[in-house]
Design a protein around this motif. Structure first.
Motif, PDB file in Angstrom:
ATOM      1  N   ILE A   2       0.873  -1.471  -0.492  1.00  0.00           N
ATOM      2  CA  ILE A   2       0.066  -0.010  -0.109  1.00  0.00           C
ATOM      3  C   ILE A   2       1.164   1.705   0.173  1.00  0.00           C
ATOM      4  N   VAL A   3       0.986   1.509  -0.601  1.00  0.00           N
ATOM      5  CA  VAL A   3       1.470   3.353  -0.888  1.00  0.00           C
ATOM      6  C   VAL A   3       1.117   4.161  -0.194  1.00  0.00           C
ATOM      7  N   ASN A   4       2.296   4.531   0.708  1.00  0.00           N
ATOM      8  CA  ASN A   4       1.599   5.993   1.203  1.00  0.00           C
ATOM      9  C   ASN A   4       2.379   7.085   1.115  1.00  0.00           C
ATOM     10  N   LYS A   5       2.616   7.250  -0.166  1.00  0.00           N
ATOM     11  CA  LYS A   5       3.481   8.453  -0.680  1.00  0.00           C
ATOM     12  C   LYS A   5       2.557   8.961  -1.623  1.00  0.00           C
ATOM     13  N   PRO A   6       2.102   9.889  -1.881  1.00  0.00           N
ATOM     14  CA  PRO A   6       1.340  10.495  -3.041  1.00  0.00           C
ATOM     15  C   PRO A   6       2.005  10.372  -3.991  1.00  0.00           C
ATOM     16  N   LEU A   7       1.170  10.890  -4.915  1.00  0.00           N
ATOM     17  CA  LEU A   7       1.893  10.534  -6.685  1.00  0.00           C
ATOM     18  C   LEU A   7       0.119  11.076  -7.258  1.00  0.00           C
ATOM     19  N   LYS A   8       1.464  12.373  -7.570  1.00  0.00           N
ATOM     20  CA  LYS A   8       0.372  13.179  -8.505  1.00  0.00           C
ATOM     21  C   LYS A   8       0.528  12.672  -9.775  1.00  0.00           C
ATOM     22  N   ILE A  49      -0.486  -1.802  -4.754  1.00  0.00           N
ATOM     23  CA  ILE A  49      -0.425  -1.828  -6.023  1.00  0.00           C
ATOM     24  C   ILE A  49       0.146  -3.467  -6.066  1.00  0.00           C
ATOM     25  N   ALA A  50       0.015  -4.431  -6.229  1.00  0.00           N
ATOM     26  CA  ALA A  50       0.366  -6.044  -6.842  1.00  0.00           C
ATOM     27  C   ALA A  50       1.028  -6.610  -6.817  1.00  0.00           C
ATOM     28  N   TYR A  51       1.608  -7.424  -6.737  1.00  0.00           N
ATOM     29  CA  TYR A  51       2.830  -7.789  -7.491  1.00  0.00           C
ATOM     30  C   TYR A  51       2.898  -9.070  -6.846  1.00  0.00           C
TER      31      TYR A  51
END
Lengths: 369, 204
Positions: A11-17, A29-31
């Motif tokens: 679970i990405v807890n960094k914001p992505l613009k 993101i499933a990997y």
């Protein structure tokens, strides 16, 4: 699909613009990974999947119980040997195999996002996947590799992160999605949206599914993945379970039956909205435009060693479009090799058991590791 | 195509190239020379090759080779992207050798060109005495299946450079592993007894 819950995810807890202007955070993101990351962490390969692929590139896909899509190339004792390399593959955002996409359930409404999912780009996809490097604490990948849309991600990844990959293998792809390819994608989208069950993307909440539209989209796309010669050799005018033509509209010909089958199995494993979003991302891909008309600027800061591969009968991403990438790399003095593999199997060649292709990659990765 | 002197020829070429330079090997074959330059001269060379099998071999040595033809694919390289461009014994096989030379001197400061000498005594004698197109160990093909379209002699190449106002600043030949210089004074005998000419040219 209870196995969907068991998929590996970060679970990405960094914001992505995103390119569309929206910002996303706390998205999954499933990997999947294959092989072992060594102590020096210098044996990692990030593989990017194509339009309808997923993270399960080799072995058996636990959700579909089918073979992975790149089993000829990657796996134990395969050309990219997972006894030696650590291969990571993520489901792209916008996809439907566990990563943040239109079928992701919105926490507030408890409903799938559908068309309220933001429009994403190839750039967004690779920026999201970059978080996997942090997750595995990998500073530099040994290689990034991908075919078709996966190849576009390779190009975008290297231009976004010029020091993150030692080698890059973009296969059967382009730096700018062509009018012909946009046209085919538009045909597919219109087919989905023309299905009444699509219901402006809200089909999941109404317990229906635009299977017919999605199947036709897949049938049309499937033709573009093959070649005239390949089709002729495989099917010709052979009839399906009949000795004579039947003067009707059932599948008289084997090619019809084959396409219908391809369409019908596809709808079981793929989400129609994901198909809309991902094809849109491909259409919007124009790396040259991102660098103000000068593609070579996309690579001018990278020290990555490239191997560009195309196939003779690929009319979706023809050799000359792959060569344009080579020309741009040469223009900025980047390190690049290029080979066009002879194959009559069309664009799909990169997924097939094609010894010339497989050997080329094996030689390249082994020589540079 | 000519294979004699292959190793000697490459050794001579390698000796002519300075360390830490940028090199393009046009028609690099299986990458033997590139591999040598990489290992011994601290050079990260680039290659252009037609044969897919040979490209694979080069890639297997960790070399960067691009599939392509010198007549159509040199245009992808920017002006002066290399210090040296090497063209070994293929000039005579192009449709338009003049244009290829132009292109080589556009992409590189110095072109290293080697040619099989069509004025060698064995070749001359065959044509003179037998009255037939020469077939020698260096020119093994018959007239009907040779890839060579524009055979020339060492003297022809000298005259060509004069005519095109190119600076032919070094010309060498190898005989029995001995390297010697070709110049205007010994041109008559070198043109008669040398099987191979190695030329370094640049623009004036």
């Amino acid at each position: 699909m209870s196995k969907m819950k068991e998929l590996k995810k970060i679970i990405v807890n960094k914001p992505l613009k995103l390119d569309c202007g929206e910002t996303i955070i706390n998205y999954p993101i499933a990997y999947e990974t294959y092989g072992k990351l060594n102590e020096k962490k210098d044996n990692a390969i990030l593989a990017f999947h194509a339009l309808t692929g997923d993270q399960f590139l080799t072995g058996i896909n636990p959700v579909t119980n089918k073979k992975g899509w790149w089993t000829y190339l990657i796996g134990p004792s395969k050309p990219i040997d997972t006894n030696k390399f650590f291969v990571i593959c993520a489901n792209v955002i916008g996809g439907c195999m566990g990563s943040f996409g239109p079928s992701t359930v919105d926490e507030k409404s408890k409903k799938p996002l559908g068309t309220s999912f933001p429009v994403i780009t190839i750039n967004d996809m690779v920026n999201a996947q970059y978080n996997l490097l942090d997750h595995f604490k990998i500073k530099k990948l040994f290689c990034v590799i991908g075919g078709s849309m996966g190849g576009m991600q390779v190009l975008q990844f290297v231009s976004n992160f010029p020091n993150a990959a030692k080698n890059a293998i973009p296969i059967a792809c382009t730096a700018n999605h062509s009018a012909q390819n946009i046209a085919f994608n538009e045909l597919a989208r219109q087919s989905i949206m023309a299905d009444n069950n699509w219901d402006k993307g809200d089909y999941v909440n109404k317990e229906k599914s635009p299977d017919k539209g999605l199947a036709v989209a897949r049938m049309a796309a499937h033709i573009t993945y093959l070649s005239q010669k390949g089709l002729q050799e495989k099917f010709g005018r052979k009839l399906q379970e009949t000795d004579n033509i039947n003067f009707g509209f059932d599948a008289d010909f084997q090619i019809e039956s084959y396409l219908r089958y391809q369409g019908s199995v596809f709808v079981d494993r793929f989400d129609a909205n994901s198909y809309l979003y991902i094809t849109r991302a491909m259409d919007y891909f124009d790396l040259t435009k991102q660098y103000n008309g000068k593609l070579s600027d996309a690579f001018k800061n990278c020290s990555t060693k490239f191997l560009v591969i195309s196939f003779t009968s690929d009319w979706l991403y023809p050799t000359h479009e792959n060569k344009d990438i080579v020309i741009a790399l040469n223009a900025c003095g980047a390190d690049v090799g290029f080979i066009e593999i002879i194959s009559d199997k069309g664009h799909d060649s990169f997924l097939l058991d094609l010894p010339e292709f497989l050997t080329t990659i094996k030689k390249f990765v082994d020589a540079n590791y | 195509m000519l294979i004699t002197n292959m190793k000697e020829e490459f050794k001579v070429i390698a000796n002519l190239i300075e360390e830490n330079t940028r090199v393009l090997d046009v028609g690099c074959g299986d990458g033997t020379l590139m591999d040598y330059l990489k290992k011994n001269k601290n050079i990260d060379p680039r290659g252009l090759e037609l044969s897919k099998r040979k490209i694979q071999e080069s890639l297997g040595k960790g070399l960067s080779v691009i599939e392509g033809n010198a007549e159509t694919d040199l245009k992808q390289f920017p002006d002066k992207s290399f210090n040296y461009a090497i063209l070994s014994q293929t000039l005579q096989a192009f449709y338009n050798p003049e244009k290829v030379l132009d292109e080589l001197l556009r992409v590189a400061n110095i072109a290293i060109i080697t040619i099989p000498n069509f004025a060698h005594i064995n070749v001359r004698l065959q044509l003179l005495i037998k009255g037939k197109m020469p077939v020698t160990k260096n020119l093994p093909d018959e007239w009907y299946n040779t890839p060579n379209l524009h055979m020339c002699s060492i003297k022809d190449f000298f005259e060509f450079c004069d005519k095109k106002n190119l600076n032919l600043f070094k010309a060498l030949t190898i005989k029995n592993q001995k390297i010697s210089e070709i110049n205007k004074r010994n041109l008559f005998s070198k043109n008669l007894f040398s099987e191979l000419g190695i030329f370094l040219i640049k623009k004036k």
